[in-house]
Design an enzyme around this catalytic site. Structure first.
Site, mmCIF file in Angstrom:
data_model
loop_
_atom_site.group_PDB
_atom_site.id
_atom_site.type_symbol
_atom_site.label_atom_id
_atom_site.label_comp_id
_atom_site.label_asym_id
_atom_site.label_seq_id
_atom_site.Cartn_x
_atom_site.Cartn_y
_atom_site.Cartn_z
ATOM 1 N N ASP A 56 3.539 10.439 -26.684
ATOM 2 C CA ASP A 56 2.377 10.875 -25.392
ATOM 3 C C ASP A 56 3.105 10.914 -24.008
ATOM 4 O O ASP A 56 2.239 10.822 -22.297
ATOM 5 C CB ASP A 56 1.194 11.372 -25.565
ATOM 6 N N ASP B 264 -2.463 10.146 -27.565
ATOM 7 C CA ASP B 264 -2.713 9.126 -27.998
ATOM 8 C C ASP B 264 -1.642 8.327 -28.689
ATOM 9 O O ASP B 264 -1.638 6.915 -29.012
ATOM 10 C CB ASP B 264 -3.889 8.910 -29.088
ATOM 11 N N ASP C 200 -3.117 16.744 -27.072
ATOM 12 C CA ASP C 200 -2.339 16.484 -28.161
ATOM 13 C C ASP C 200 -2.963 16.355 -29.284
ATOM 14 O O ASP C 200 -3.408 16.705 -29.386
ATOM 15 C CB ASP C 200 -1.720 14.784 -27.952
ATOM 16 N N CYS D 269 1.015 -1.395 -0.255
ATOM 17 C CA CYS D 269 -0.121 0.044 -0.127
ATOM 18 C C CYS D 269 0.753 0.937 -0.192
ATOM 19 O O CYS D 269 1.721 1.259 0.510
ATOM 20 C CB CYS D 269 -0.969 0.325 1.459
ATOM 21 N N CYS E 83 3.343 1.835 3.263
ATOM 22 C CA CYS E 83 5.162 1.083 2.252
ATOM 23 C C CYS E 83 5.811 1.356 1.664
ATOM 24 O O CYS E 83 6.756 1.979 2.286
ATOM 25 C CB CYS E 83 4.328 -0.150 1.619
#
Length: 760
Positions: free
Chosen positions: A650, A646, A436, A22, A25
């Site tokens: 990117d 996309d 983008d 988690c 931690c």
């Protein structure tokens, strides 16, 4: 930061870590490493299961880091086996979850449904729930012990405490307090509701349900982390494994060294970064730039590893290998940016750090108070257990996963994939949307958009001749011209008789084309330097197209062999704007977001597109590292950034952004590196994604608040004996029902285009 750092240059070291479960931690390890003398910075990435340490090598070293991590209860393997460890962890969680479900369902049925109760059903519940508590719940108990060693408490502590209390009390009641004498017909047959009040009751089903529900949430979280690591694996797989030398020999890429020459044939990927020494070609650089227009290269030009050679034969001299290549740097950018962003569950951990000690103190005070006032041991223990049970985090365990499951389900109906609760932390305050261009605002592929001809030249005829020649070329622009001609006359240009095809590097292509009527012409398609004359109309059309950020290709011919080529047409090729892009930008504005266009394309094209769709600002001619830097710059200015893209280029920026949104029609790497995915490719859904994320986050916070509120309100009642353990368990169950019901409200969410804008 502990210890003084001298003027020595700092080293960077990446350490694989096993055993983190988690955000708490990761935080504990980061703080521990930061206290070591010589360490200037320590970042722990939960998703990548690693720590990145910047340190002075004259003061400390890897062995000391590993020793510190081991002392905190985690493991540093000699060999990085994070993929294997993640797979093992997810597999183990799946097995434990399956066992918990199989054993807990019958336990709940025989404990809570009167017709299913039978004589001594309590012993069966004990047998079924014990493996759930100690085998399925071992991870929680282990984490609680680690927390206890370091004086901290998290959700794992609450889960361990509550389940062990419920199981321990039930076991004592069963073995020593005659709980098995409870009959199924007392008070309507409900367990724990005996009219005499003399029979002790068992709560095995409570312990089993808590562990099963929390395991379900952990399993979803582990799968989400596994998917985030897939982005790095997919990036690494883009490169090639071998390189072909000039003599035709293929060698493993690891054996290639700087200065060695290798060959790249048409259609092949470039083995590594280098400089062209022989040949001309067009290189598909979309992996790096994101732009569909290929880059013409010749001797002296640089090429990038893993990009695709479109048509020519190249000899390249290697200039960068291994971790120094552009692809390796993109992988590193994604890995660095994909760090452990604080998930909403950390809020529960922070509160738990205060809540758990208070609950323990109240339980102990309850035992002391009931003892000194002369109550029986059973009543005293019952009151203390009621305190622990009412504090047990069943509703807390449901608060996040139920909201996420309902929110993600509603998102799927709207074409939006939300990858997990951790992606929602910052969406409520997102104030900048970075977009983008290619594949996001535009279609992402080259198309023929116009044919302009000189006087007395037929446009279809000019296009037919140009396509007949370009059909023999592998250039992406040639493919767009052929596709455009095919739309007008399907397959016609491909059937033309073409001879003497020649590729003229840097200028274009020529060939002899014979039409169906038997007329033969020498045809050229390419740049203006290929033609002896270009009339003013065509030249102006070329200038206008290029000013608008489009690509202009000139087509012309000569009627006899040896005659100079005369220009007859300008073919305009462009990446077409999506019809919904302007509306999508308006949707972002309706949510109060500033919209920035961030693209690797040239300034003229970017500004033209930006003006058409109505963005607030345009940043052009940027590479992947520049995109990350721009996102980081906005974050340093105090903005919360949503990035929409996309392409492979990117991916680092999507990972760096507070909220990464990938267009589902794009590259797998971009999708894996993002937080949200728009399945349809319709940018308008990105605004819906932000609005849905805000609503889901608000629901999670509301769930957490009420889950704690129920506990806080009921604990004093349990301590004073108003709530016995069974009623406490029922109250806890009611809080869970409330949390689930509140989460189900997300099913009524409407997209931003279908309701009045709200920031929730």
């Amino acid at each position: 930061m502990a210890g003084s750092i001298n003027a020595s240059p700092l080293d960077r070291l990446d350490l694989p870590i096993e055993g983190m479960t988690c955000a708490a931690c990761a935080t504990r390890i980061g703080k521990g490493l930061s206290k070591i003398d010589g360490v200037s910075q320590a970042d722990v990435n939960l998703a990548a299961a690693r720590a990145t340490v910047h340190f002075d090598p004259t003061v400390t070293n890897r062995a000391e880091f590993a020793e510190k991590i081991e002392s905190l209860g985690y493991h540093v393997p000699e060999v990085d086996r994070r993929d294997e460890a993640e797979a093992e962890y997810t597999h183990t969680l799946g097995i434990r979850l399956l066992v918990a479900v199989v054993l807990t369902v019958p336990t709940v049925l025989i404990s809570m449904v009167p017709p299913l109760m039978f004589t001594n059903w309590q012993w069966v519940a004990f047998a079924l729930s014990t493996p759930v508590v100690f085998y399925c719940g071992w991870g929680f108990h282990r984490a609680a012990l680690v927390n206890l060693r370091h004086g901290t408490a998290t959700m794992d502590t609450l889960v361990s405490m509550g389940t062990l209390a419920a199981w321990a009390w039930s076991t004592v009641a069963l073995f020593f307090l005659n709980a098995a004498d409870e009959t199924s017909d007392s008070m309507g047959g409900m367990a724990g509701m005996s009219s005499s009040g003399d029979t002790a009751h068992v709560y095995f089903e409570t312990a089993g349900v808590i562990i099963t529900l929390i395991l379900l949430g952990k399993w979803f979280e582990a799968r989400a982390r596994r998917r985030s690591g897939d982005a790095l694996r997919k990036l690494a797989e883009l490169g090639v494994k071998t390189a072909r030398l000039e003599d035709g020999t293929e060698i493993p890429l690891e054996e290639l060294v700087v200065g060695v020459r290798f060959v790249v044939r048409p259609g092949e990927k470039v083995a590594t970064d280098g400089t062209v020494v022989e040949g001309h070609s067009a290189i598909d650089m979309s992996m790096i730039t994101g732009e569909p227009v290929p880059v013409e290269v010749g001797p002296g030009d640089e090429v990038v590893g893993a990009t695709i050679n479109a048509n020519g034969h190249l000899v390249v001299e290697a200039t960068r290998i291994g971790n120094d290549t552009a692809l390796a740097q993109i992988v590193q950018l994604v890995e660095d940016a994909q760090g452990s962003r604080a998930p909403i569950q950390r809020l529960a951990d922070r509160v738990a750090g205060i809540f758990v000690p208070i609950v323990f103190a109240i339980a102990i005070a309850t035992i002391i108070g009931w003892t000194v006032t002369g109550n029986s041991a059973q009543d005293t223990f019952s009151a203390a257990v009621a305190v622990l049970i009412i504090a047990c985090p069943c509703a807390l365990g449901l608060a996040t996963p139920t909201a996420i499951m309902v929110g993600t389900g509603r998102g799927a109906q709207l074409g939006i994939i939300i990858k997990g609760g951790e992606v929602l932390e910052q969406t409520r305050r997102v104030d900048v949307a970075v977009l983008d261009k290619t594949g996001t605002l535009t279609e992402g592929r080259m198309e023929l958009v116009d044919v302009i001809t000189s006087a007395r030249t037929n446009a279809d005829a000019a296009l037919w001749l140009a396509a007949a020649v370009e059909a023999r070329s592998e250039h992406p622009i040639a493919a767009a011209i052929v596709a455009g001609a095919d739309v007008r006359k399907p397959g016609d240009a491909m059937s033309a008789s073409v001879r003497a095809f020649e590729n003229l590097p840097g200028r274009g292509v020529t060939a002899s084309v014979t039409s169906d009527s038997g007329i033969t012409r020498n045809v050229g398609v390419g740049r203006s330097s290929l033609f002896i004359t270009i009339d003013s109309k065509l030249d102006q059309a070329r200038i206008d197209a290029e000013s608008a950020g489009r690509t202009a290709v000139i087509a012309g011919w000569a009627d006899h062999d040896g005659d100079p080529l005369t220009a007859h047409a300008v073919l305009v090729v462009a990446d077409r704007l999506k019809p919904t892009s302007a509306e999508a930008v308006a949707d972002f504005h309706s949510l109060g977001l500033e919209v920035v266009l961030l693209t690797g394309d040239n300034r003229r094209t970017a500004e033209t597109i930006g003006a058409e769709v109505g963005v607030d600002r345009v940043v052009s001619e940027v590479l992947p590292a520049d995109k990350v830097a721009e996102v980081r710059r906005l974050q340093e200015q105090g903005h919360i950034v949503a990035m929409v893209g996309d392409g492979i280029n990117d991916a680092p920026a999507l990972a760096q952004a507070d909220l990464g949104i990938a267009i589902g029609t794009g590259a797998d790497v971009a999708i894996e590196a993002s937080d949200l995915t728009i399945v349809s490719g319709d940018l308008r859904a990105a605004a819906d994604a932000i609005a849905l994320s805000r609503r889901t986050l608000a629901t999670i916070k509301g769930n957490l608040f009420w889950a704690f509120a129920y506990n806080v309100a009921a604990i004093p009642l349990a301590a004073f004996g108003v709530l016995n353990p069974m009623i406490a368990a029922g109250t806890m169950g009611f809080s869970s029902v409330f949390v689930v019901t509140n989460s189900l409200r997300l099913r009524r969410f409407k997209g931003v285009r279908r309701h009045s804008p709200t920031k929730d």
